[in-house]
Design a protein around this motif. Sequence first.
Motif, PDB file in Angstrom:
ATOM      1  N   VAL A  72       0.848  -1.194   0.000  1.00 18.05           N
ATOM      2  CA  VAL A  72       0.000   0.000   0.000  1.00 18.05           C
ATOM      3  C   VAL A  72       0.882   1.242   0.000  1.00 18.05           C
ATOM      4  O   VAL A  72       1.885   1.303   0.718  1.00 18.05           O
ATOM      5  CB  VAL A  72      -0.930   0.041   1.228  1.00 18.05           C
ATOM      6  CG1 VAL A  72      -1.980   1.141   1.068  1.00 18.05           C
ATOM      7  CG2 VAL A  72      -1.613  -1.299   1.459  1.00 18.05           C
ATOM      8  N   ARG A  73       0.525   2.237  -0.794  1.00 16.01           N
ATOM      9  CA  ARG A  73       1.213   3.515  -0.840  1.00 16.01           C
ATOM     10  C   ARG A  73       0.159   4.620  -0.907  1.00 16.01           C
ATOM     11  O   ARG A  73      -0.970   4.382  -1.344  1.00 16.01           O
ATOM     12  CB  ARG A  73       2.129   3.582  -2.066  1.00 16.01           C
ATOM     13  CG  ARG A  73       1.386   3.457  -3.382  1.00 16.01           C
ATOM     14  CD  ARG A  73       2.317   3.233  -4.543  1.00 16.01           C
ATOM     15  NE  ARG A  73       1.556   2.918  -5.759  1.00 16.01           N
ATOM     16  CZ  ARG A  73       2.104   2.405  -6.866  1.00 16.01           C
ATOM     17  NH1 ARG A  73       3.411   2.148  -6.897  1.00 16.01           N
ATOM     18  NH2 ARG A  73       1.350   2.131  -7.929  1.00 16.01           N
ATOM     19  N   PHE A 244       0.460   0.197   6.398  1.00 23.00           N
ATOM     20  CA  PHE A 244       0.227   1.492   5.754  1.00 23.00           C
ATOM     21  C   PHE A 244       0.153   2.588   6.809  1.00 23.00           C
ATOM     22  O   PHE A 244      -0.781   2.644   7.601  1.00 23.00           O
ATOM     23  CB  PHE A 244      -1.070   1.468   4.938  1.00 23.00           C
ATOM     24  CG  PHE A 244      -1.397   2.796   4.287  1.00 23.00           C
ATOM     25  CD1 PHE A 244      -0.580   3.307   3.284  1.00 23.00           C
ATOM     26  CD2 PHE A 244      -2.501   3.526   4.698  1.00 23.00           C
ATOM     27  CE1 PHE A 244      -0.869   4.532   2.682  1.00 23.00           C
ATOM     28  CE2 PHE A 244      -2.795   4.745   4.097  1.00 23.00           C
ATOM     29  CZ  PHE A 244      -1.980   5.252   3.089  1.00 23.00           C
ATOM     30  N   GLU A 245       1.193   3.404   6.844  1.00 21.18           N
ATOM     31  CA  GLU A 245       1.251   4.580   7.711  1.00 21.18           C
ATOM     32  C   GLU A 245       0.902   4.247   9.158  1.00 21.18           C
ATOM     33  O   GLU A 245       0.030   4.851   9.787  1.00 21.18           O
ATOM     34  CB  GLU A 245       0.329   5.676   7.171  1.00 21.18           C
ATOM     35  CG  GLU A 245       0.751   6.179   5.806  1.00 21.18           C
ATOM     36  CD  GLU A 245      -0.080   7.350   5.319  1.00 21.18           C
ATOM     37  OE1 GLU A 245      -1.159   7.602   5.901  1.00 21.18           O
ATOM     38  OE2 GLU A 245       0.355   8.015   4.356  1.00 21.18           O
ATOM     39  N   GLY A 246       1.591   3.241   9.698  1.00 21.47           N
ATOM     40  CA  GLY A 246       1.421   2.875  11.085  1.00 21.47           C
ATOM     41  C   GLY A 246       0.205   2.032  11.390  1.00 21.47           C
ATOM     42  O   GLY A 246      -0.056   1.688  12.542  1.00 21.47           O
ATOM     43  N   SER A 247      -0.530   1.666  10.358  1.00 17.80           N
ATOM     44  CA  SER A 247      -1.709   0.839  10.536  1.00 17.80           C
ATOM     45  C   SER A 247      -1.645  -0.335   9.565  1.00 17.80           C
ATOM     46  O   SER A 247      -0.591  -0.623   9.000  1.00 17.80           O
ATOM     47  CB  SER A 247      -2.971   1.674  10.305  1.00 17.80           C
ATOM     48  OG  SER A 247      -4.130   0.907  10.573  1.00 17.80           O
ATOM     49  N   GLN A 248      -2.762  -1.025   9.373  1.00 16.42           N
ATOM     50  CA  GLN A 248      -2.835  -2.153   8.459  1.00 16.42           C
ATOM     51  C   GLN A 248      -4.051  -2.032   7.556  1.00 16.42           C
ATOM     52  O   GLN A 248      -5.080  -1.494   7.964  1.00 16.42           O
ATOM     53  CB  GLN A 248      -2.885  -3.477   9.222  1.00 16.42           C
ATOM     54  CG  GLN A 248      -1.609  -3.806   9.980  1.00 16.42           C
ATOM     55  CD  GLN A 248      -1.706  -5.106  10.733  1.00 16.42           C
ATOM     56  OE1 GLN A 248      -2.785  -5.554  11.099  1.00 16.42           O
ATOM     57  NE2 GLN A 248      -0.560  -5.762  10.965  1.00 16.42           N
ATOM     58  N   LEU A 249      -3.911  -2.537   6.344  1.00 18.80           N
ATOM     59  CA  LEU A 249      -5.001  -2.505   5.374  1.00 18.80           C
ATOM     60  C   LEU A 249      -5.056  -3.845   4.656  1.00 18.80           C
ATOM     61  O   LEU A 249      -4.024  -4.432   4.331  1.00 18.80           O
ATOM     62  CB  LEU A 249      -4.784  -1.374   4.363  1.00 18.80           C
ATOM     63  CG  LEU A 249      -5.937  -1.074   3.411  1.00 18.80           C
ATOM     64  CD1 LEU A 249      -7.066  -0.374   4.162  1.00 18.80           C
ATOM     65  CD2 LEU A 249      -5.461  -0.190   2.254  1.00 18.80           C
TER      66      LEU A 249
END
Length: 327
Positions: A72-73, A244-249
């Motif tokens: 993810v980006r 993704f940015e400190g989280s998850q997707l």
Amino acid sequence: MNISRLIFRLNVGLLVSLTMSCAGLHSTTQSVDTSHQSIAVAEDGTLLARHAPIFVIEESSKEFNRIGTPAVRPDNSGNPDVYVDPNQPTIYAMEQRFKNKDRDFTNLIYRVHFELTPLYHLTAGKNPGLIIIVTLDQNNRPLLLTTVHTCGCYLAIIPTSYLPQWAYPPDWPQETQDIYGESLPSRFVFTPTLNSQQKFVLQIRSKTHRVMDINLLSETDPMATINPVIATLKPMSALSELPFEGSQLSFFETHGVRKGYVRNSYKPLEKLLLSWWSLDWRVGEDKDLGPKDQTGTTFYTTLKFWEREESDLWNFYNFLQYWGWDL
């Protein structure tokens, strides 16, 4: 054996020997200086690593042909954009158990994804993939090899010499089978003394990622490798935990009408040409594999809309019966 298959065996045979001894190797970034590339996982003593197929990628210098890693980006607006990074190969895997009367079976399920299928192909779109299932008996001997795209299309089922003839569909071909224009083996013959060493090797066609040939190789075969790359072997659950940015997707949509479908996996040509008569607006779009009440989708393997449930790959025993197999 025809000439092309012999050349293929000569080109990739030794890779099996490599994977038997490289448990300590780390994954490496894929090289782009050859037209073909072999992908395998390191042996770690697990059943999943032991039976993980080897992939030979045609025209691997083209990024969209390489097995990649979902990631993810942020897009231009800062929103998550799910894509497949072609610079690092990852094979996702899980075990599935099922029964038939007093017999136990194990499915080893492997999943790989690619960056895209380019335009001017029916399956054009982003984030396509392949699923490979090795079905084992109670003695961990391979009975069947099943391959299918992650949209449910181009299904192939190939028995091995460990599966008794009575379990085959009627009039099963003797040598090869046609899978929508690709000629694949109709049976694999295992050598009992080499069973612990033999592996399936899948040759993947450029652009469309079709399985164009499959061989059964062991470390005793004549050998010469083509740029072997060691892929990371991850649990299938990792596809729902992309950082993704400190989280998850999740790699899959988790809400709404596209729940269970791979993010960004739109297939405009298939929708235009197939959706109206298959009665599925999302025909051809790649999806999750699992229980429908959890994923939100049915992984059907036929375009007959009235037989979707019967052909669901997740309900594997019923799936086999639907396609004429009797374990």
